[in-house]
Design a protein around this motif. Sequence first.
Motif, PDB file in Angstrom:
ATOM      1  N   VAL A 174       0.840  -1.196  -0.159  1.00  0.00           N
ATOM      2  CA  VAL A 174       0.224   0.003   0.114  1.00  0.00           C
ATOM      3  C   VAL A 174       1.019   1.579  -0.022  1.00  0.00           C
ATOM      4  O   VAL A 174       2.004   1.199   0.726  1.00  0.00           O
ATOM      5  CB  VAL A 174      -1.334   0.302   1.347  1.00  0.00           C
ATOM      6  N   THR A 175       0.770   2.175  -0.776  1.00  0.00           N
ATOM      7  CA  THR A 175       0.872   3.431  -1.083  1.00  0.00           C
ATOM      8  C   THR A 175       0.297   4.681  -0.664  1.00  0.00           C
ATOM      9  O   THR A 175      -0.561   4.680  -1.746  1.00  0.00           O
ATOM     10  CB  THR A 175       2.159   3.142  -2.527  1.00  0.00           C
ATOM     11  N   VAL A 176       0.662   5.833  -0.377  1.00  0.00           N
ATOM     12  CA  VAL A 176      -0.090   7.170  -0.560  1.00  0.00           C
ATOM     13  C   VAL A 176       0.788   7.866  -1.729  1.00  0.00           C
ATOM     14  O   VAL A 176       1.879   8.404  -0.288  1.00  0.00           O
ATOM     15  CB  VAL A 176      -0.825   7.258   0.860  1.00  0.00           C
ATOM     16  N   PHE A 177       0.654   8.680  -2.269  1.00  0.00           N
ATOM     17  CA  PHE A 177       1.776   9.184  -2.753  1.00  0.00           C
ATOM     18  C   PHE A 177       1.448  11.049  -3.353  1.00  0.00           C
ATOM     19  O   PHE A 177       0.013  10.815  -4.130  1.00  0.00           O
ATOM     20  CB  PHE A 177       2.844   8.632  -3.959  1.00  0.00           C
ATOM     21  N   ASP A 178       1.991  12.148  -3.624  1.00  0.00           N
ATOM     22  CA  ASP A 178       1.076  13.073  -3.976  1.00  0.00           C
ATOM     23  C   ASP A 178       1.742  13.269  -5.134  1.00  0.00           C
ATOM     24  O   ASP A 178       3.422  13.945  -4.520  1.00  0.00           O
ATOM     25  CB  ASP A 178       1.156  14.156  -2.555  1.00  0.00           C
ATOM     26  N   PRO A 179       1.340  13.230  -5.905  1.00  0.00           N
ATOM     27  CA  PRO A 179       2.246  13.656  -7.271  1.00  0.00           C
ATOM     28  C   PRO A 179       2.302  15.362  -7.341  1.00  0.00           C
ATOM     29  O   PRO A 179       3.233  16.418  -7.956  1.00  0.00           O
ATOM     30  CB  PRO A 179       1.792  12.786  -8.126  1.00  0.00           C
ATOM     31  N   ASP A 180       1.322  16.447  -6.714  1.00  0.00           N
ATOM     32  CA  ASP A 180       1.797  17.762  -7.052  1.00  0.00           C
ATOM     33  C   ASP A 180       1.721  18.309  -5.798  1.00  0.00           C
ATOM     34  O   ASP A 180       1.975  19.296  -5.881  1.00  0.00           O
ATOM     35  CB  ASP A 180      -0.406  17.945  -6.848  1.00  0.00           C
ATOM     36  N   ALA A 181       2.406  17.749  -4.918  1.00  0.00           N
ATOM     37  CA  ALA A 181       3.601  18.571  -3.826  1.00  0.00           C
ATOM     38  C   ALA A 181       4.452  19.225  -5.097  1.00  0.00           C
ATOM     39  O   ALA A 181       5.081  19.081  -5.470  1.00  0.00           O
ATOM     40  CB  ALA A 181       3.907  17.130  -3.211  1.00  0.00           C
ATOM     41  N   PRO A 182       5.460  20.574  -4.089  1.00  0.00           N
ATOM     42  CA  PRO A 182       6.033  21.423  -4.731  1.00  0.00           C
ATOM     43  C   PRO A 182       7.543  20.889  -4.673  1.00  0.00           C
ATOM     44  O   PRO A 182       8.158  21.798  -4.069  1.00  0.00           O
ATOM     45  CB  PRO A 182       5.366  22.540  -4.260  1.00  0.00           C
ATOM     46  N   THR A 183       7.123  19.706  -5.928  1.00  0.00           N
ATOM     47  CA  THR A 183       8.992  18.771  -5.195  1.00  0.00           C
ATOM     48  C   THR A 183       9.213  18.831  -6.624  1.00  0.00           C
ATOM     49  O   THR A 183       8.098  18.873  -7.573  1.00  0.00           O
ATOM     50  CB  THR A 183       9.124  18.499  -4.150  1.00  0.00           C
ATOM     51  N   GLN A 184      10.138  18.732  -7.099  1.00  0.00           N
ATOM     52  CA  GLN A 184       9.958  18.103  -8.586  1.00  0.00           C
ATOM     53  C   GLN A 184      10.274  16.039  -8.735  1.00  0.00           C
ATOM     54  O   GLN A 184      10.252  15.500  -9.654  1.00  0.00           O
ATOM     55  CB  GLN A 184      11.772  18.272  -8.926  1.00  0.00           C
ATOM     56  N   SER A 185       9.768  15.608  -7.343  1.00  0.00           N
ATOM     57  CA  SER A 185       9.709  14.518  -7.552  1.00  0.00           C
ATOM     58  C   SER A 185       8.511  13.698  -6.359  1.00  0.00           C
ATOM     59  O   SER A 185       8.084  12.915  -5.809  1.00  0.00           O
ATOM     60  CB  SER A 185      11.273  13.712  -6.559  1.00  0.00           C
ATOM     61  N   GLY A 186       7.340  14.698  -6.166  1.00  0.00           N
ATOM     62  CA  GLY A 186       6.490  14.601  -5.504  1.00  0.00           C
ATOM     63  C   GLY A 186       6.462  13.865  -3.665  1.00  0.00           C
ATOM     64  O   GLY A 186       7.594  14.334  -3.728  1.00  0.00           O
ATOM     65  N   PHE A 187       5.497  13.403  -3.611  1.00  0.00           N
ATOM     66  CA  PHE A 187       5.864  13.207  -2.060  1.00  0.00           C
ATOM     67  C   PHE A 187       5.435  12.358  -1.764  1.00  0.00           C
ATOM     68  O   PHE A 187       3.889  12.223  -1.347  1.00  0.00           O
ATOM     69  CB  PHE A 187       4.984  14.430  -0.865  1.00  0.00           C
ATOM     70  N   TRP A 188       6.249  11.141  -0.645  1.00  0.00           N
ATOM     71  CA  TRP A 188       5.653   9.764  -0.002  1.00  0.00           C
ATOM     72  C   TRP A 188       4.518   9.963   0.829  1.00  0.00           C
ATOM     73  O   TRP A 188       6.211  10.593   1.945  1.00  0.00           O
ATOM     74  CB  TRP A 188       6.543   8.705  -0.702  1.00  0.00           C
ATOM     75  N   HIS A 189       3.721   9.591   1.430  1.00  0.00           N
ATOM     76  CA  HIS A 189       3.332   9.651   2.797  1.00  0.00           C
ATOM     77  C   HIS A 189       3.242   8.606   3.407  1.00  0.00           C
ATOM     78  O   HIS A 189       2.882   8.333   4.528  1.00  0.00           O
ATOM     79  CB  HIS A 189       1.200  10.096   2.169  1.00  0.00           C
ATOM     80  N   TRP A 190       3.129   7.164   2.584  1.00  0.00           N
ATOM     81  CA  TRP A 190       2.722   5.574   3.238  1.00  0.00           C
ATOM     82  C   TRP A 190       3.297   5.420   2.323  1.00  0.00           C
ATOM     83  O   TRP A 190       3.146   5.240   1.065  1.00  0.00           O
ATOM     84  CB  TRP A 190       1.510   5.746   3.946  1.00  0.00           C
ATOM     85  N   ALA A 191       3.848   4.357   2.387  1.00  0.00           N
ATOM     86  CA  ALA A 191       4.686   3.049   2.271  1.00  0.00           C
ATOM     87  C   ALA A 191       4.745   1.896   2.892  1.00  0.00           C
ATOM     88  O   ALA A 191       6.148   1.417   3.837  1.00  0.00           O
ATOM     89  CB  ALA A 191       5.974   2.931   1.273  1.00  0.00           C
ATOM     90  N   VAL A 192       3.906   0.647   2.556  1.00  0.00           N
ATOM     91  CA  VAL A 192       4.351  -0.562   3.623  1.00  0.00           C
ATOM     92  C   VAL A 192       4.073  -2.179   2.748  1.00  0.00           C
ATOM     93  O   VAL A 192       3.542  -1.838   1.266  1.00  0.00           O
ATOM     94  CB  VAL A 192       2.549  -0.759   4.190  1.00  0.00           C
ATOM     95  N   PHE A 193       4.726  -3.018   2.653  1.00  0.00           N
ATOM     96  CA  PHE A 193       3.934  -4.298   1.582  1.00  0.00           C
ATOM     97  C   PHE A 193       4.974  -5.151   2.415  1.00  0.00           C
ATOM     98  O   PHE A 193       5.003  -4.947   3.915  1.00  0.00           O
ATOM     99  CB  PHE A 193       6.094  -4.282   0.723  1.00  0.00           C
TER     100      PHE A 193
END
Length: 183
Positions: A66-85
């Motif tokens: 499960v991942t939660v990713f914000d591609p709209d964060a003001p960075t060139q690489s987005g922002f990872w909020h959560w990553a579980v495997f």
Amino acid sequence: MTETWHDPYKELAELREFGSFDVTSTSVADGQPIATLHRSPGQGGSSVSPQLTWTGFPADTKSFAVTVFDPDAPTQSGFWHWAVFNIPASVTSLDENAGAEGGRGLPAGAVMLRNELGERAYTGAEPPVGTGTHRYFTVVHAVDVDSLDVPDGASPAILGFNLHFHTLARAIIVPTASAEDAS
């Protein structure tokens, strides 16, 4: 998923296409603002990860991520909020706050990576003022192996690299947030 937004999982021609299955939530809704509880403390929230339930995944699924990713964060690489495997294939839902610090709410065997804040936890939405509406791609990945061999200190991007080669299908729900709807 709202069709007016681009999908970072589809926009890069080099990325493989995957089948899909269903994910639902009692916490977040596709295309709808994220409730305060699931936002960061900076926006009055508690960084409680959303409840998720998934169905219809491929029969040969051996684990989930499960991942939660914000591609709209003001960075060139987005922002990872959560990553579980390495979520066992027998698990088809996560309760609210499964992403609590250290993974206390996760099933045995699941591994949580550090998010962009360096925490082994879910971090809630906190889009900066003036950056518009952000999308939070909440994705359940059906995986073809019992266990992904991702190093303990790896970033969510390294997990994404491994998922590229081991994902059978994805279930996606995309809630939103803006600084303006936090008040």
